[in-house]
Motif scaffolding. Structure first.
Motif, PDB file in Angstrom:
ATOM      1  N   TRP A  66     -29.494   2.507 -13.575  1.00  0.00           N
ATOM      2  CA  TRP A  66     -28.234   1.538 -12.908  1.00  0.00           C
ATOM      3  C   TRP A  66     -28.960   0.230 -12.653  1.00  0.00           C
ATOM      4  O   TRP A  66     -28.129  -0.699 -12.339  1.00  0.00           O
ATOM      5  CB  TRP A  66     -28.006   2.252 -11.580  1.00  0.00           C
ATOM      6  CG  TRP A  66     -29.458   2.199 -10.562  1.00  0.00           C
ATOM      7  CD1 TRP A  66     -30.206   3.471 -10.418  1.00  0.00           C
ATOM      8  CD2 TRP A  66     -29.808   1.339  -9.756  1.00  0.00           C
ATOM      9  NE1 TRP A  66     -31.186   3.280  -9.534  1.00  0.00           N
ATOM     10  CE2 TRP A  66     -30.918   2.029  -9.277  1.00  0.00           C
ATOM     11  CE3 TRP A  66     -29.418   0.079  -9.416  1.00  0.00           C
ATOM     12  CZ2 TRP A  66     -31.931   1.260  -8.332  1.00  0.00           C
ATOM     13  CZ3 TRP A  66     -30.314  -0.468  -8.410  1.00  0.00           C
ATOM     14  CH2 TRP A  66     -31.698   0.094  -7.893  1.00  0.00           C
ATOM     15  N   ASN A  67     -29.966   0.000 -12.710  1.00  0.00           N
ATOM     16  CA  ASN A  67     -30.674  -1.135 -12.311  1.00  0.00           C
ATOM     17  C   ASN A  67     -30.782  -2.138 -13.488  1.00  0.00           C
ATOM     18  O   ASN A  67     -31.248  -3.368 -13.241  1.00  0.00           O
ATOM     19  CB  ASN A  67     -32.220  -0.942 -11.790  1.00  0.00           C
ATOM     20  CG  ASN A  67     -33.148  -0.218 -12.752  1.00  0.00           C
ATOM     21  OD1 ASN A  67     -32.627   0.563 -13.364  1.00  0.00           O
ATOM     22  ND2 ASN A  67     -34.276  -0.714 -12.461  1.00  0.00           N
ATOM     23  N   ALA A  68     -30.521  -1.514 -14.669  1.00  0.00           N
ATOM     24  CA  ALA A  68     -30.198  -2.709 -15.862  1.00  0.00           C
ATOM     25  C   ALA A  68     -31.581  -3.270 -16.321  1.00  0.00           C
ATOM     26  O   ALA A  68     -31.651  -4.379 -16.160  1.00  0.00           O
ATOM     27  CB  ALA A  68     -29.109  -3.329 -15.901  1.00  0.00           C
ATOM     28  N   PRO A  69     -32.792  -2.512 -16.151  1.00  0.00           N
ATOM     29  CA  PRO A  69     -33.774  -3.335 -16.737  1.00  0.00           C
ATOM     30  C   PRO A  69     -33.889  -4.119 -17.825  1.00  0.00           C
ATOM     31  O   PRO A  69     -33.509  -3.527 -18.861  1.00  0.00           O
ATOM     32  CB  PRO A  69     -35.034  -2.165 -16.535  1.00  0.00           C
ATOM     33  CG  PRO A  69     -34.127  -0.886 -16.898  1.00  0.00           C
ATOM     34  CD  PRO A  69     -32.874  -1.182 -16.161  1.00  0.00           C
ATOM     35  N   SER A  70     -34.685  -5.197 -18.040  1.00  0.00           N
ATOM     36  CA  SER A  70     -34.919  -6.059 -19.177  1.00  0.00           C
ATOM     37  C   SER A  70     -35.921  -5.213 -20.126  1.00  0.00           C
ATOM     38  O   SER A  70     -36.795  -4.463 -19.608  1.00  0.00           O
ATOM     39  CB  SER A  70     -35.340  -7.366 -18.834  1.00  0.00           C
ATOM     40  OG  SER A  70     -34.498  -8.057 -17.934  1.00  0.00           O
ATOM     41  N   GLU A  71     -35.734  -5.559 -21.391  1.00  0.00           N
ATOM     42  CA  GLU A  71     -36.523  -4.973 -22.191  1.00  0.00           C
ATOM     43  C   GLU A  71     -36.635  -3.338 -22.442  1.00  0.00           C
ATOM     44  O   GLU A  71     -37.856  -2.952 -22.538  1.00  0.00           O
ATOM     45  CB  GLU A  71     -37.935  -5.752 -22.414  1.00  0.00           C
ATOM     46  CG  GLU A  71     -37.679  -7.483 -22.513  1.00  0.00           C
ATOM     47  CD  GLU A  71     -39.234  -7.948 -22.379  1.00  0.00           C
ATOM     48  OE1 GLU A  71     -40.088  -7.561 -21.678  1.00  0.00           O
ATOM     49  OE2 GLU A  71     -39.002  -8.963 -22.814  1.00  0.00           O
ATOM     50  N   GLN A  72     -35.601  -2.758 -22.048  1.00  0.00           N
ATOM     51  CA  GLN A  72     -35.716  -1.156 -22.104  1.00  0.00           C
ATOM     52  C   GLN A  72     -34.641  -0.796 -22.383  1.00  0.00           C
ATOM     53  O   GLN A  72     -33.560  -1.500 -22.503  1.00  0.00           O
ATOM     54  CB  GLN A  72     -36.118  -0.688 -20.430  1.00  0.00           C
ATOM     55  CG  GLN A  72     -37.462  -1.085 -20.076  1.00  0.00           C
ATOM     56  CD  GLN A  72     -37.776  -0.385 -18.713  1.00  0.00           C
ATOM     57  OE1 GLN A  72     -37.220   0.712 -18.266  1.00  0.00           O
ATOM     58  NE2 GLN A  72     -38.465  -1.175 -17.839  1.00  0.00           N
ATOM     59  N   ALA A  73     -34.544   0.466 -22.872  1.00  0.00           N
ATOM     60  CA  ALA A  73     -33.273   1.164 -23.682  1.00  0.00           C
ATOM     61  C   ALA A  73     -32.480   1.335 -22.230  1.00  0.00           C
ATOM     62  O   ALA A  73     -32.798   2.069 -21.427  1.00  0.00           O
ATOM     63  CB  ALA A  73     -33.694   2.324 -24.415  1.00  0.00           C
ATOM     64  N   LEU A  74     -31.087   1.056 -22.722  1.00  0.00           N
ATOM     65  CA  LEU A  74     -30.177   1.415 -21.759  1.00  0.00           C
ATOM     66  C   LEU A  74     -29.003   1.985 -22.425  1.00  0.00           C
ATOM     67  O   LEU A  74     -28.633   1.903 -23.696  1.00  0.00           O
ATOM     68  CB  LEU A  74     -29.638  -0.116 -21.166  1.00  0.00           C
ATOM     69  CG  LEU A  74     -30.479  -1.119 -20.653  1.00  0.00           C
ATOM     70  CD1 LEU A  74     -29.692  -2.484 -20.311  1.00  0.00           C
ATOM     71  CD2 LEU A  74     -31.173  -0.607 -19.148  1.00  0.00           C
ATOM     72  N   THR A  75     -28.084   2.612 -21.646  1.00  0.00           N
ATOM     73  CA  THR A  75     -26.860   3.182 -22.284  1.00  0.00           C
ATOM     74  C   THR A  75     -25.681   2.499 -21.497  1.00  0.00           C
ATOM     75  O   THR A  75     -25.549   2.388 -20.286  1.00  0.00           O
ATOM     76  CB  THR A  75     -26.896   4.567 -22.028  1.00  0.00           C
ATOM     77  OG1 THR A  75     -27.946   5.253 -22.603  1.00  0.00           O
ATOM     78  CG2 THR A  75     -25.556   5.385 -22.539  1.00  0.00           C
ATOM     79  N   LEU A  76     -24.711   1.912 -22.355  1.00  0.00           N
ATOM     80  CA  LEU A  76     -23.451   1.331 -21.949  1.00  0.00           C
ATOM     81  C   LEU A  76     -22.322   2.270 -22.175  1.00  0.00           C
ATOM     82  O   LEU A  76     -22.048   2.770 -23.260  1.00  0.00           O
ATOM     83  CB  LEU A  76     -23.289   0.070 -22.520  1.00  0.00           C
ATOM     84  CG  LEU A  76     -22.103  -0.773 -22.353  1.00  0.00           C
ATOM     85  CD1 LEU A  76     -22.447  -2.393 -22.346  1.00  0.00           C
ATOM     86  CD2 LEU A  76     -20.877  -0.484 -23.134  1.00  0.00           C
ATOM     87  N   LYS A  77     -21.661   2.532 -21.095  1.00  0.00           N
ATOM     88  CA  LYS A  77     -20.371   3.321 -21.211  1.00  0.00           C
ATOM     89  C   LYS A  77     -19.131   2.533 -20.964  1.00  0.00           C
ATOM     90  O   LYS A  77     -19.127   1.839 -19.943  1.00  0.00           O
ATOM     91  CB  LYS A  77     -20.460   4.686 -20.479  1.00  0.00           C
ATOM     92  CG  LYS A  77     -21.460   5.615 -20.781  1.00  0.00           C
ATOM     93  CD  LYS A  77     -21.356   6.857 -20.129  1.00  0.00           C
ATOM     94  CE  LYS A  77     -22.676   7.744 -20.409  1.00  0.00           C
ATOM     95  NZ  LYS A  77     -22.645   9.130 -19.710  1.00  0.00           N
ATOM     96  N   LEU A  78     -18.201   2.705 -21.735  1.00  0.00           N
ATOM     97  CA  LEU A  78     -17.046   1.916 -21.559  1.00  0.00           C
ATOM     98  C   LEU A  78     -15.688   3.022 -21.776  1.00  0.00           C
ATOM     99  O   LEU A  78     -15.698   3.735 -22.522  1.00  0.00           O
ATOM    100  CB  LEU A  78     -16.765   0.996 -22.581  1.00  0.00           C
ATOM    101  CG  LEU A  78     -15.480   0.272 -22.443  1.00  0.00           C
ATOM    102  CD1 LEU A  78     -15.471  -0.973 -21.314  1.00  0.00           C
ATOM    103  CD2 LEU A  78     -15.059  -0.562 -23.766  1.00  0.00           C
ATOM    104  N   SER A  79     -14.785   3.134 -20.604  1.00  0.00           N
ATOM    105  CA  SER A  79     -13.522   3.869 -20.718  1.00  0.00           C
ATOM    106  C   SER A  79     -12.254   3.001 -20.308  1.00  0.00           C
ATOM    107  O   SER A  79     -12.510   1.969 -19.654  1.00  0.00           O
ATOM    108  CB  SER A  79     -13.853   5.056 -19.885  1.00  0.00           C
ATOM    109  OG  SER A  79     -13.890   4.790 -18.526  1.00  0.00           O
ATOM    110  N   SER A  80     -11.152   3.401 -20.876  1.00  0.00           N
ATOM    111  CA  SER A  80     -10.071   2.674 -20.483  1.00  0.00           C
ATOM    112  C   SER A  80      -8.743   3.857 -20.247  1.00  0.00           C
ATOM    113  O   SER A  80      -8.922   5.003 -20.396  1.00  0.00           O
ATOM    114  CB  SER A  80      -9.509   1.922 -22.067  1.00  0.00           C
ATOM    115  OG  SER A  80      -9.212   2.966 -22.823  1.00  0.00           O
ATOM    116  N   ALA A  81      -8.107   3.040 -19.218  1.00  0.00           N
ATOM    117  CA  ALA A  81      -7.084   4.271 -18.438  1.00  0.00           C
ATOM    118  C   ALA A  81      -6.010   4.556 -19.614  1.00  0.00           C
ATOM    119  O   ALA A  81      -5.394   5.537 -19.620  1.00  0.00           O
ATOM    120  CB  ALA A  81      -6.210   3.430 -17.496  1.00  0.00           C
TER     121      ALA A  81
END
Length: 157
Positions: A66-81
Motif C-alpha cells: 500500500w505504501n508504494a515504495p520506490s525501487e521495490q517490486a510492486l503489484t498493480l491491479k486494475l479493474s473496470s465495471a
C-alpha cells in the motif's frame, strides 16, 4: 540641532529593522499535515483501491504494498465495471520528468488486470506518480489518471 534629529531617526529606523529581522528568526510553529490530506486527488492505497469514473463507468486501481515504495517490486491491479479493450497503463512523474514506465498488464479475469511494477526513487523525498490508463470502450478511446505518492508511509502523521 538638525544632525541630532537625523541621528535619532537613524537609530529608530535601525532598531525597527533589527526587530523586524529578529521576529523572522523564531522557531516555525506551523503544524505538519499528511500529504494525502493536503491533496485529496492522491490515491491512498492504505485505505483501499482508488476509484475513478469515466463516462459513468468505474475504474479501480490498487498497488501493493500500500505504501508504494520506490525501487521495490510492486503489484498493480486494475479493474473496470464493464468490458474495455486495448487496455494500457504507463507510469509517469506528475511534477517532474522521471521517464515513461510502461506497465505490461495480464488479464486475470473478466475486466481484471494485473502487472508487476517498479520505479525509481526521487532525491527530493516527495514523488507523486501518475498511472495513466488508456482503453477503448464501445469503440471510443478513453483514459483515466490515478495519482499516488511513492513511499507514502514516510509521510504519515
Amino acid at each position: 540641532m538638525q544632525n541630532t534629529n537625523s541621528v535619532v531617526v537613524l537609530q529608530r529606523v535601525s532598531l525597527f529593522i533589527a526587530l523586524l529581522c529578529l521576529t523572522g528568526c523564531g522557531p516555525k510553529t506551523s503544524s505538519v499535515s499528511h500529504p494525502l490530506d493536503n491533496d485529496p486527488n492522491l490515491c491512498d492505497f492504505k485505505r483501499g483501491a482508488c476509484i475513478k469514473t469515466v463516462d459513468n463507468m468505474e475504474l479501480t486501481l490498487s498497488i501493493t504494498p500500500w505504501n508504494a515504495p520506490s525501487e521495490q517490486a510492486l503489484t498493480l491491479k486494475l479493474s473496470s465495471a464493464s468490458a474495455i479493450e486495448n487496455v494500457t497503463v504507463r507510469i509517469e512523474g506528475r511534477d517532474m520528468f522521471m521517464g515513461i514506465i510502461p506497465v505490461h498488464l495480464t488479464q486475470t479475469a473478466k475486466n481484471h488486470y494485473q502487472a508487476p511494477l517498479i520505479y525509481g526513487s526521487c532525491s527530493s523525498g516527495y514523488m507523486v506518480w501518475q498511472a495513466i490508463v488508456s482503453y477503448k470502450q464501445a469503440g471510443h478511446d478513453k483514459f483515466a489518471v490515478f495519482e499516488f505518492l511513492a513511499d507514502s508511509d514516510k509521510h504519515a502523521k
